[in-house]
Design a protein around this motif. Structure first.
Motif, short mmCIF file in Angstrom:
data_model
loop_
_atom_site.label_atom_id
_atom_site.label_comp_id
_atom_site.label_asym_id
_atom_site.label_seq_id
_atom_site.Cartn_x
_atom_site.Cartn_y
_atom_site.Cartn_z
N THR A 1 0.85 -1.19 0.00
CA THR A 1 0.00 0.00 0.00
C THR A 1 0.88 1.23 0.00
OG1 THR A 1 -1.72 -1.16 1.26
CG2 THR A 1 -1.81 1.25 1.25
N VAL A 2 0.65 2.16 -0.92
CA VAL A 2 1.49 3.36 -0.99
C VAL A 2 0.62 4.62 -0.99
CG1 VAL A 2 3.28 2.17 -2.30
CG2 VAL A 2 1.58 3.51 -3.51
N LEU A 3 1.20 5.68 -0.45
CA LEU A 3 0.60 7.02 -0.48
C LEU A 3 1.61 7.93 -1.18
CD1 LEU A 3 -1.55 9.09 0.23
CD2 LEU A 3 -0.58 9.21 2.54
N ILE A 4 1.24 8.45 -2.35
CA ILE A 4 2.16 9.22 -3.18
C ILE A 4 1.73 10.68 -3.23
CG2 ILE A 4 0.88 8.72 -5.31
CD1 ILE A 4 3.56 8.55 -6.78
N ASP A 5 2.70 11.57 -3.22
CA ASP A 5 2.45 13.01 -3.38
C ASP A 5 2.34 13.30 -4.88
OD1 ASP A 5 2.37 15.85 -2.78
OD2 ASP A 5 4.44 15.90 -3.51
N VAL A 6 1.17 13.73 -5.31
CA VAL A 6 0.92 13.91 -6.74
C VAL A 6 1.83 14.99 -7.34
CG1 VAL A 6 -0.82 14.56 -8.47
CG2 VAL A 6 -1.45 13.09 -6.53
N HIS A 7 2.11 16.04 -6.59
CA HIS A 7 2.92 17.15 -7.12
C HIS A 7 4.35 16.73 -7.43
CE1 HIS A 7 4.64 21.12 -7.64
NE2 HIS A 7 5.49 20.89 -6.65
N SER A 8 4.98 16.02 -6.48
CA SER A 8 6.40 15.67 -6.65
C SER A 8 6.62 14.22 -7.07
CB SER A 8 7.15 15.92 -5.33
OG SER A 8 6.72 15.00 -4.34
N ARG A 9 5.58 13.40 -6.98
CA ARG A 9 5.64 11.96 -7.24
C ARG A 9 6.43 11.21 -6.17
NH1 ARG A 9 3.01 14.33 -10.87
NH2 ARG A 9 2.69 13.44 -12.97
N CYS A 10 6.68 11.84 -5.02
CA CYS A 10 7.41 11.16 -3.95
C CYS A 10 6.48 10.21 -3.20
CB CYS A 10 7.98 12.19 -2.96
SG CYS A 10 9.49 13.00 -3.54
N ILE A 11 7.04 9.08 -2.77
CA ILE A 11 6.32 8.12 -1.95
C ILE A 11 6.48 8.55 -0.50
CG2 ILE A 11 6.03 5.70 -1.36
CD1 ILE A 11 5.52 6.49 -4.33
N VAL A 12 5.40 9.03 0.09
CA VAL A 12 5.45 9.60 1.43
C VAL A 12 5.22 8.53 2.50
CG1 VAL A 12 4.62 11.51 2.88
CG2 VAL A 12 4.59 11.73 0.40
N GLY A 13 4.51 7.46 2.15
CA GLY A 13 4.29 6.38 3.09
C GLY A 13 4.00 5.08 2.36
N TRP A 14 4.42 3.95 2.94
CA TRP A 14 4.10 2.65 2.35
C TRP A 14 4.06 1.59 3.44
CZ3 TRP A 14 7.61 -1.38 2.78
CH2 TRP A 14 8.95 -1.04 3.05
N VAL A 15 3.28 0.53 3.17
CA VAL A 15 3.08 -0.55 4.14
C VAL A 15 3.00 -1.87 3.39
CG1 VAL A 15 1.50 -1.57 5.83
CG2 VAL A 15 1.84 0.90 5.79
N LEU A 16 3.67 -2.90 3.93
CA LEU A 16 3.53 -4.26 3.43
C LEU A 16 2.57 -5.02 4.32
CD1 LEU A 16 7.09 -5.64 2.53
CD2 LEU A 16 5.20 -5.22 0.97
N SER A 17 1.65 -5.78 3.72
CA SER A 17 0.75 -6.61 4.50
C SER A 17 0.53 -7.93 3.78
CB SER A 17 -0.59 -5.90 4.73
OG SER A 17 -1.22 -5.62 3.50
N PHE A 18 0.02 -8.91 4.50
CA PHE A 18 -0.20 -10.24 3.92
C PHE A 18 -1.68 -10.61 4.01
CE2 PHE A 18 4.20 -9.90 4.95
CZ PHE A 18 4.83 -10.48 3.87
N GLU A 19 -2.51 -9.67 3.66
CA GLU A 19 -3.95 -9.84 3.61
C GLU A 19 -4.47 -8.96 2.49
OE1 GLU A 19 -5.44 -8.44 7.34
OE2 GLU A 19 -4.65 -6.43 7.09
N PRO A 20 -5.71 -9.14 2.06
CA PRO A 20 -6.26 -8.23 1.05
C PRO A 20 -6.24 -6.80 1.56
CG PRO A 20 -7.66 -10.16 1.34
CD PRO A 20 -6.64 -10.21 2.44
N PRO A 21 -6.36 -5.80 0.66
CA PRO A 21 -6.36 -4.40 1.09
C PRO A 21 -7.31 -4.19 2.27
CG PRO A 21 -6.37 -4.51 -1.29
CD PRO A 21 -6.48 -5.93 -0.81
N SER A 22 -6.79 -3.56 3.32
CA SER A 22 -7.55 -3.46 4.57
C SER A 22 -7.48 -2.05 5.14
CB SER A 22 -6.99 -4.44 5.60
OG SER A 22 -5.67 -4.07 5.95
N LEU A 23 -8.41 -1.79 6.07
CA LEU A 23 -8.42 -0.51 6.76
C LEU A 23 -7.14 -0.33 7.57
CD1 LEU A 23 -10.03 2.06 7.59
CD2 LEU A 23 -10.91 0.74 9.52
#
Length: 282
Positions: free
Chosen positions: A28-50
């Motif tokens: 799961t990634v959160l990207i800054d649209v203006h700069s294209r920088c990856i501001v946060g990311w998480v690895l998980s071993f389940e379907p996309p979750s809250l």
């Protein structure tokens, strides 16, 4: 910002009393649209979750201090963090529920839901996933575990990349950092340069209290508060120092009709971390 998930093309194991296959992880990634920088990311071993979504937002809010030692010549990498004014997401259940919307309201981030069947609405994230797969696949090692063990997992040692969780996380950090430092074809400059220019001009919005952020970025429920606390998940949450005064304050506002004589109850909302049921926040 824009947020999305992808399944990585590798298998991950952990060593807990013998090798244990976790499977293919979801990123799961959160990207800054203006700069294209990856501001946060998480690895998980389940379907996309809250949980993955909330954890990604919390990690995005914090500086990447561990990169200081790894990239001493590029100190600006640790400053890719902050709180977003707006996040674009799709209509997956993890984004469309009341918990996500309530958390974003508390954090002060507005949400824009992409129209259904419109993958181009988050084209920035999709293009990054393509870039990540290209860069990461070039670095993925072949299977380095015992052949007999790989066959027991029904994996092909000639084509399946198999790593430990620690190896994969280090590889992702290295890949994202390289991506931040290389010239971006669309931007005409390195993403970290665009980010740094924006920081010098506008600063960084951030929630400085990590504990408060943990409380805001949680799953959302409504229950009844009584003298014995709140009951959920077959567990009873009760803090004597908090429950009594809070109930006394709220019970007076509850309608009298339908209330059992001598009982004191109040309807409350609370938040909790799905990965840690040790506490809730009413």
């Amino acid at each position: 910002g824009a947020m999305d998930h992808t399944i990585l093309d590798c298998f991950v194991v952990i060593n807990a009393k013998g090798w244990r296959l976790l499977g293919r992880p979801t990123l799961t990634v959160l990207i800054d649209v203006h700069s294209r920088c990856i501001v946060g990311w998480v690895l998980s071993f389940e379907p996309p979750s809250l949980f993955a979504v909330m954890e990604c937002i919390k990690r995005a809010n914090r500086p990447k201090l561990h990169l200081r030692e790894r990239y001493p010549d590029d100190p600006e990498l640790e400053d890719i963090f902050g709180k977003f004014d707006e996040i674009v997401v799709d209509n997956g259940w993890e984004f469309s529920g009341t918990s996500f919307e309530a958390a974003m309201t508390d954090i002060g981030t507005s949400v824009r839901w992409a129209p259904t069947r419109s993958p181009t609405y988050k084209a920035v994230v999709e293009r990054f996933f393509g870039t990540l797969n290209s860069m990461l696949n070039r670095k993925l090692p072949g299977a380095t575990f015992p052949i007999a063990q790989l066959r027991a997992w029904e994996l092909d040692p000639q084509k399946d990349a198999v790593l430990t969780l620690d190896q994969l996380e280090r590889l992702i950090w290295a890949t994202i950092s390289t991506y931040h430092l290389q010239q971006h074809r669309t931007l005409g400059a390195a993403p970290v340069r665009i980010w740094s220019e924006g920081v010098r001009e506008c600063g960084i919005q951030v929630i400085s209290d990590d504990q408060q952020l943990d409380k805001m970025a949680g799953a959302y429920e409504t229950r009844s508060l009584s003298r014995s606390g709140v009951s959920i998940f077959n567990l009873q949450y009760h803090d004597p120092a908090i429950t009594g005064p809070l109930l006394e304050k709220l019970a007076a506002r509850e309608p009298v009709r339908g209330k059992a004589k001598g009982s004191a109850r109040a309807k409350v909302t609370f938040k909790y971390n799905p990965a840690n049921l040790g506490e809730i926040h009413v």
